[in-house]
Every structure is written in structure tokens, then in C-alpha cells.
Scaffold this motif. Structure first.
Motif, PDB file in Angstrom:
ATOM      1  N   HIS A 295      -5.710  18.081 -33.626  1.00 29.42           N
ATOM      2  CA  HIS A 295      -5.826  18.640 -34.980  1.00 29.42           C
ATOM      3  C   HIS A 295      -4.753  19.702 -35.215  1.00 29.42           C
ATOM      4  CE1 HIS A 295      -7.473  21.704 -37.808  1.00 29.42           C
ATOM      5  NE2 HIS A 295      -7.729  20.623 -38.528  1.00 29.42           N
ATOM      6  N   ALA A 296      -4.508  20.550 -34.229  1.00 31.93           N
ATOM      7  CA  ALA A 296      -3.500  21.604 -34.371  1.00 31.93           C
ATOM      8  C   ALA A 296      -2.128  21.009 -34.675  1.00 31.93           C
ATOM      9  CB  ALA A 296      -3.452  22.453 -33.109  1.00 31.93           C
ATOM     10  N   GLN A 297      -1.779  19.954 -33.969  1.00 27.89           N
ATOM     11  CA  GLN A 297      -0.497  19.296 -34.221  1.00 27.89           C
ATOM     12  C   GLN A 297      -0.478  18.680 -35.617  1.00 27.89           C
ATOM     13  OE1 GLN A 297       1.722  17.069 -31.088  1.00 27.89           O
ATOM     14  NE2 GLN A 297       1.231  15.268 -32.326  1.00 27.89           N
ATOM     15  N   GLN A 298      -1.577  18.064 -35.995  1.00 23.47           N
ATOM     16  CA  GLN A 298      -1.665  17.378 -37.283  1.00 23.47           C
ATOM     17  C   GLN A 298      -1.490  18.336 -38.456  1.00 23.47           C
ATOM     18  OE1 GLN A 298      -5.462  15.486 -37.858  1.00 23.47           O
ATOM     19  NE2 GLN A 298      -5.037  14.886 -39.969  1.00 23.47           N
ATOM     20  N   VAL A 299      -2.050  19.556 -38.351  1.00 23.64           N
ATOM     21  CA  VAL A 299      -2.042  20.474 -39.498  1.00 23.64           C
ATOM     22  C   VAL A 299      -0.863  21.430 -39.500  1.00 23.64           C
ATOM     23  CG1 VAL A 299      -4.548  20.312 -39.710  1.00 23.64           C
ATOM     24  CG2 VAL A 299      -3.544  22.214 -38.406  1.00 23.64           C
ATOM     25  N   GLY A 300       0.009  21.339 -38.497  1.00 25.76           N
ATOM     26  CA  GLY A 300       1.238  22.115 -38.544  1.00 25.76           C
ATOM     27  C   GLY A 300       1.274  23.407 -37.760  1.00 25.76           C
ATOM     28  N   ALA A 301       0.394  23.561 -36.771  1.00 22.98           N
ATOM     29  CA  ALA A 301       0.498  24.721 -35.886  1.00 22.98           C
ATOM     30  C   ALA A 301       1.813  24.660 -35.121  1.00 22.98           C
ATOM     31  CB  ALA A 301      -0.681  24.757 -34.918  1.00 22.98           C
ATOM     32  N   ASP A 302       2.275  25.816 -34.662  1.00 24.53           N
ATOM     33  CA  ASP A 302       3.558  25.882 -33.962  1.00 24.53           C
ATOM     34  C   ASP A 302       3.432  25.703 -32.459  1.00 24.53           C
ATOM     35  OD1 ASP A 302       5.495  26.697 -36.186  1.00 24.53           O
ATOM     36  OD2 ASP A 302       3.906  28.198 -36.391  1.00 24.53           O
ATOM     37  N   ALA A 303       2.251  25.923 -31.921  1.00 28.14           N
ATOM     38  CA  ALA A 303       2.027  25.799 -30.480  1.00 28.14           C
ATOM     39  C   ALA A 303       0.533  25.789 -30.230  1.00 28.14           C
ATOM     40  CB  ALA A 303       2.683  26.955 -29.728  1.00 28.14           C
TER      41      ALA A 303
ATOM     42  N   PHE B 125       5.653  33.521 -39.894  1.00 29.51           N
ATOM     43  CA  PHE B 125       5.468  33.793 -38.477  1.00 29.51           C
ATOM     44  C   PHE B 125       4.841  32.560 -37.852  1.00 29.51           C
ATOM     45  CE2 PHE B 125       2.074  35.808 -41.015  1.00 29.51           C
ATOM     46  CZ  PHE B 125       0.988  35.047 -40.634  1.00 29.51           C
ATOM     47  N   LYS B 126       4.885  32.481 -36.523  1.00 29.19           N
ATOM     48  CA  LYS B 126       4.330  31.324 -35.828  1.00 29.19           C
ATOM     49  C   LYS B 126       2.804  31.403 -35.770  1.00 29.19           C
ATOM     50  CE  LYS B 126       8.265  30.157 -32.897  1.00 29.19           C
ATOM     51  NZ  LYS B 126       8.714  29.844 -31.513  1.00 29.19           N
ATOM     52  N   VAL B 127       2.189  30.246 -35.745  1.00 27.97           N
ATOM     53  CA  VAL B 127       0.734  30.155 -35.598  1.00 27.97           C
ATOM     54  C   VAL B 127       0.436  29.388 -34.315  1.00 27.97           C
ATOM     55  CG1 VAL B 127      -1.426  29.324 -36.580  1.00 27.97           C
ATOM     56  CG2 VAL B 127       0.366  30.211 -38.089  1.00 27.97           C
ATOM     57  N   ILE B 128      -0.136  30.088 -33.342  1.00 28.53           N
ATOM     58  CA  ILE B 128      -0.508  29.481 -32.065  1.00 28.53           C
ATOM     59  C   ILE B 128      -2.012  29.238 -32.083  1.00 28.53           C
ATOM     60  CG2 ILE B 128      -0.510  29.717 -29.547  1.00 28.53           C
ATOM     61  CD1 ILE B 128       1.746  31.781 -29.882  1.00 28.53           C
ATOM     62  N   ALA B 129      -2.405  28.006 -31.864  1.00 27.14           N
ATOM     63  CA  ALA B 129      -3.822  27.648 -31.894  1.00 27.14           C
ATOM     64  C   ALA B 129      -4.394  27.641 -30.483  1.00 27.14           C
ATOM     65  CB  ALA B 129      -4.003  26.273 -32.532  1.00 27.14           C
TER      66      ALA B 129
END
Length: 302
Positions: free
Chosen positions: A96-104, A76-80
Motif C-alpha cells: 500500500h505504501a508503494q501504491q500511494v506514493g510513500a518515499d520509503a 519532504f519525504k514520507v517514510i511509512a
């Protein structure tokens, strides 16, 4: 933006597990994520209001997000949620969210020094969204918590001119007229994620196809049933299911609302979430007994 797809279905606003000393308890997230996958969630919304974001440190928010991304395993998607009263802190969280692989990413307006105009709000968000330029950015509109009641349609139209990755809003407000305006903008150009669980049926009637909510964590069948009934134009079933959700919401309001009461329910269904952080009052043993009795009266466990 990489692999951007609109969100449909249910996104659970996740609670932040705590241990007996009030420390973040990361090991609970793996089991929690398995439940979300089994429940048919399209995503989780991490460290938002339900996740007690403003009661957490920046480092804690990063660690929680990393654990959710790892535990989701692409199911499932992970939105930070990266919102903060500090623009610099929000920028750090977004990167950080982009770096660790969050989806949005998503961010609510600052709630101490508040933006006075839509232009001010755009200026605040632009560098935050740019810090994760490859991820979709959602404006988390929740005036009941932030005290910021600026025009969301105006923000979306004007904001898109300077925030290329702005894709929509998490609309946690009961102003359904404004929600309808957002959905109609530029022939449906923006996503509008419905944010009030107890009136999901209304958001779907206006044309929303996705929602973010705390009670989705423990009432997934009810809300998935509402979505399915609305697709079939079976209003009677949709109303009955919405009423079931309203009965549960009435119970959690009795125990302090969605964060406090909802976290207690998560403990009752076997997800170790612990207590909320102060200043939210700890749940007593007597309250757990009373809560369980109130939920049994409305057949929650069945």
C-alpha cells in the motif's frame, strides 16, 4: 528503486492525531504537515512508535499514510513504518505504501513471537521489503521496545544479499559502538538514521548525517542548530544545544515519555493531536497546567 536518495537532516517521527472519542483525526494532518515544512524537516516517519502504530488498525494506518502523502505535497519525504507482528499485515502495508506514493518504508522486528537469529529476522523482512520493491527499506532497530537485540551490522550485510532494496537502519539504540560498526560497513554503504534525540550529537560525531526523532516535531531549531554546529566543528555550541534538548526530554519523561508527553506538547503548540490510545493513560487538565509550567521554566516557548 526509483529516484533513491540518501536522507540527510531531520525526520520527524509523527504523532497520530486523535479526536475526543479516540478516533483518528485526519483533518489535523494538513496543518501538521505545513508545520513540518516550515520547520525544515527532511521527512516524516509515519505510524512508528511515536505514531502508536501497534494501537492502530491496518485500515487506520493506510488512511493516515495517504493523508500524509497528500499533505506533504513533495515538500519532504514520507517514510511509512509498516512493521507488524503479522508478516502478512506488514506485506499489505508495504504494498500500500508503494501504491500511494510513500518515499520509503521501514519495519521494526516482531515483538511477540521474536526472531531468534539474524537469519530468522531476514526471512521475516524479505517478503515485506519485496512487497514494496521500488522503495528503500530501513530496518527499524529498537530493542527497548521489541526485545530483539540481534546484530544490526550482521543483519545489514547478510540481509542485503536477499533484500535488494535494503538501504540501512533507523538505529534507536544507545549502543554507539554498534552504530559505529554500521556506519563503517563496506565504506559507508548503508544509511544509519540516528534514533535517540537526546544524544544526536554522538551519532553525528560517529558520522550519521540524518536522524529520526519525536522531539524534532517541536524543537526543530535546536536540532538543526546541532547539525550546523557539528558541520562547523563548533562543539561548544553543539553541546549547549544538546543540553537544551536534554532538558526538554527530562520534562517529557516526567509525563510518561516521548509519546504521551510529546503528544501533549503538540497540543500546547497548536497541533490538534488529542490523547493517546489506551493503554496509555489520558492526559489530565491538571497535568497540562503542570506541563506548561515546567516548559516555561526552561524557556521552551521562547
Amino acid at each position: 528503486m526509483k529516484n533513491y536518495q540518501r536522507i540527510e537532516g531531520l525526520v520527524a517521527a509523527s504523532f497520530t492525531p486523535m479526536d475526543a472519542l479516540g478516533n483518528v483525526y485526519l483533518p489535523a494532518i494538513e496543518h501538521y504537515a505545513d508545520l513540518m515544512a516550515r520547520s525544515g524537516m527532511s521527512g516524516v516517519f509515519v505510524c512508528g512508535t511515536t505514531g502508536e502504530s501497534h494501537s492502530l488498525t491496518t485500515q487506520e494506518r493506510k488512511e493516515i499514510l495517504v493523508e500524509w502523502v497528500k499533505s506533504a505535497q513533495g515538500r519532504f519525504k514520507v517514510i511509512a513504518h509498516v512493521g507488524s507482528n503479522s508478516m502478512r499485515e506488514a506485506m499489505e502495508l508495504a504494498a500500500h505504501a508503494q501504491q500511494v506514493g510513500a518515499d520509503a518504508i521501514a519495519a521494526m522486528a516482531p515483538c511477540f513471537f521474536k526472531p531468534a537469529t539474524v537469519r530468522d529476522l531476514i526471512a521475516f523482512f524479505a517478503p515485506i521489503a519485496a512487497s514494496a520493491a521500488e522503495l528503500p527499506f530501513y530496518y527499524y532497530n529498537m530493542p527497548s521496545m521489541t526485545g530483539v537485540s540481534l546484530s544490526v551490522p550482521e543483519f545489514l550485510v547478510e540481509g542485503k544479499k536477499v533484500i535488494p532494496n535494503l538501504v540501512g537502519t533507523k538505529f534507536t539504540h544507545n549502543n554507539l559502538m554498534e552504530m559505529g560498526e554500521c556506519l563503517a560497513l563496506n565504506n559507508g554503504a548503508f544509511e544509519v538514521l540516528h534514533g535517540y534525540d537526546e544524544i544526536l550529537i554522538a551519532g553525528l560525531a560517529f558520522g550519521a548525517v540524518g536522524g529520526v526523532g519525536s522531539t524534532y516535531n517541536y524543537l526543530p531549531k535546536v536540532y538543526l542548530g546541532i547539525i550546523e554546529a557539528m558541520k562547523k566543528r563548533d562543539m561548544e555550541t553543539a553541546r549547549q544545544l544538546q543540553q537544551q534538548s536534554i532538558e526538554v526530554v527530562k520534562v517529557i519523561i516526567k509525563y510518561g515519555g516521548g509519546v504521551r508527553g510529546g503528544k501533549a506538547i503538540m497540543n500546547l503548540i497548536g497541533i490538534e493531536c488529542g490523547q493517546c490510545r489506551l493503554p496509555i493513560t489520558p492526559f489530565s487538565d491538571e497535568e497540562y497546567i503542570s506541563l506548561k509550567e515546567d516548559l516555561e521554566k526552561i524557556n521552551f516557548f521562547n
